[in-house]
Design a protein around this motif. Structure first.
Motif, PDB file in Angstrom:
ATOM      1  N   HIS A   1      79.026 -42.996 -26.436  1.00 40.42           N
ATOM      2  CA  HIS A   1      78.246 -42.997 -25.357  1.00 40.42           C
ATOM      3  C   HIS A   1      76.900 -42.566 -25.674  1.00 40.42           C
ATOM      4  O   HIS A   1      75.772 -42.919 -25.131  1.00 40.42           O
ATOM      5  CB  HIS A   1      78.563 -42.449 -24.301  1.00 40.42           C
ATOM      6  CG  HIS A   1      80.063 -43.045 -24.024  1.00 40.42           C
ATOM      7  ND1 HIS A   1      80.168 -44.346 -23.859  1.00 40.42           N
ATOM      8  CD2 HIS A   1      81.477 -42.603 -23.342  1.00 40.42           C
ATOM      9  CE1 HIS A   1      81.802 -44.669 -23.547  1.00 40.42           C
ATOM     10  NE2 HIS A   1      82.229 -43.722 -23.529  1.00 40.42           N
TER      11      HIS A   1
ATOM     12  N   SER B   1      79.976 -46.898 -20.741  1.00 41.14           N
ATOM     13  CA  SER B   1      78.727 -46.488 -21.420  1.00 41.14           C
ATOM     14  C   SER B   1      77.634 -47.494 -20.532  1.00 41.14           C
ATOM     15  O   SER B   1      76.603 -46.715 -20.254  1.00 41.14           O
ATOM     16  CB  SER B   1      78.761 -47.211 -23.014  1.00 41.14           C
ATOM     17  OG  SER B   1      77.538 -46.564 -23.439  1.00 41.14           O
TER      18      SER B   1
ATOM     19  N   SER C   1      74.914 -45.645 -18.150  1.00 43.52           N
ATOM     20  CA  SER C   1      73.547 -45.564 -18.423  1.00 43.52           C
ATOM     21  C   SER C   1      72.790 -45.992 -17.091  1.00 43.52           C
ATOM     22  O   SER C   1      71.751 -45.606 -16.858  1.00 43.52           O
ATOM     23  CB  SER C   1      73.202 -46.707 -19.618  1.00 43.52           C
ATOM     24  OG  SER C   1      71.869 -47.048 -19.654  1.00 43.52           O
TER      25      SER C   1
END
Length: 341
Positions: A69, A133, A137
């Motif tokens: 990540h 991830s 984001s």
């Protein structure tokens, strides 16, 4: 009959049609005010439904893979903006200042969610990590993108407002509906899962509404008089160069850091892509209304290029990826088949 890989999808065709419609029949006056309210409601509904759809279990399951990540977030929010600034001597002669501001805005955006996960799955990557991830984001982008915009684009933001003011506006318009959706997920989550078409309709419909309103305002301000055809051709080159460098860097870094193949695939797809679904509403909040059309134009073009290229890569890697167990089973089955003959 399957659509050829490199042809635009239906949504991209709708985006192009929307830009043409706004160029020929832009909305203005009181109709524009009403349309602006409609787009605000549609965007709020979009993030509410995304909040209701997002599974907390999937996020928790992938959250422990912190190294992956971290690489994705650094690629998305550090490498991309630095690349956009570093390439200014190359990019500026190819596009207008307004389009270059749009390129820098593109570089500050979070990764996509749906397509990153879909391509990771097709290529047989680490899907739980991709879910975590890409989702992280998207959420962090609500705070990071306005701050980055205030640093890398000093003269294009709406009214010169501070990053914190912009963050607060985005929190109210995007994060609050998202959190409300998360809180109501126990009650409406199953209905959302059974009616995915509703989310897709709101998702794509809200983007088309914002694009129409943004380009209408830009056309009323003389957008197409300020952007020559040569600049549009240059923009195509710019977007292709950005994506090629991002793909090459994420491939190289993920290998050098010793990630396995599944994790490499996840890093490549999550770390090289930019979100149209998040970018268009953010542009509407961050930038002055007359400049939004030029700002989102690079994002729309990059969106289509990344979909075509990543779709081809995902299908190629997915077909090539054969596990050792399957390879061994194939070798064992081959002599048996010959013996039966």
């Amino acid at each position: 009959m399957a659509r050829p890989k490199l042809l635009p999808d239906n949504f991209t065709l709708c985006l192009v049609s929307t830009v043409i419609l706004a160029s020929l029949l832009p909305v203005h006056g009181q109709a524009a005010v009403a349309f602006n309210w409609l787009t605000n409601i549609a965007v709020g509904l979009l993030f509410f439904l995304h909040g209701a759809k997002l599974s907390r279990e999937a996020i928790v399951a992938g959250a422990t893979h912190w190294r992956l990540h971290l690489v994705v977030l650094l690629s998305t929010f550090a490498f991309f903006p630095l690349l956009g600034l570093a390439l200014k001597p190359l990019l500026s002669p190819l596009v207008t200042p307004a389009l270059y501001a749009g390129v820098l805005f593109l570089c500050t955006l979070p990764s996509t969610v749906q397509s990153s996960i879909a391509f990771t799955s097709i290529a047989k990557g680490n899907v739980p990590a991709a879910v975590c991830s890409a989702s992280a984001s998207s959420l962090l982008g609500i705070f990071i993108t306005p701050a980055l915009v205030s640093v890398v684009i000093t003269n294009q933001a709406a009214g010169g407002t501070s990053a914190w003011h912009t963050v607060w506006s985005i929190v109210l318009q995007l994060l609050v509906p998202f959190v409300a959706g998360q809180l109501l997920r126990p009650m409406i989550g199953r209905w959302i899962e059974r009616n995915r078409g509703v989310l897709k309709f709101v998702d794509q419909g809200s983007i088309l509404l914002v694009v129409y309103a943004a380009f209408s305002e830009a056309v009323n301000e003389g957008l197409w008089h300020h952007i020559p055809l040569a600049a549009l051709a240059g923009l195509l080159v710019v977007c292709a160069v950005l994506l090629a460098i991002a793909l090459a860097l994420t491939m190289f870094v993920s290998k050098r850091l010793g990630f396995n193949r599944a994790d490499q695939i996840t890093i490549i797809f999550c770390g090289s892509k930019k979100s149209l679904a998040a970018g268009v509403p953010m542009a509407k909040v961050i930038f002055a209304s007359h400049s939004v059309g030029a700002v989102v134009l690079p994002l729309m073009l990059f969106h289509q290029i990344q979909l075509m290229v990543c779709a081809a890569l995902a299908q190629r890697w997915g077909a090539r990826d054969i596990s050792p167990e399957k390879r061994a089973a194939s070798k064992e089955a081959r002599p048996a088949a010959v013996a039966r003959r």
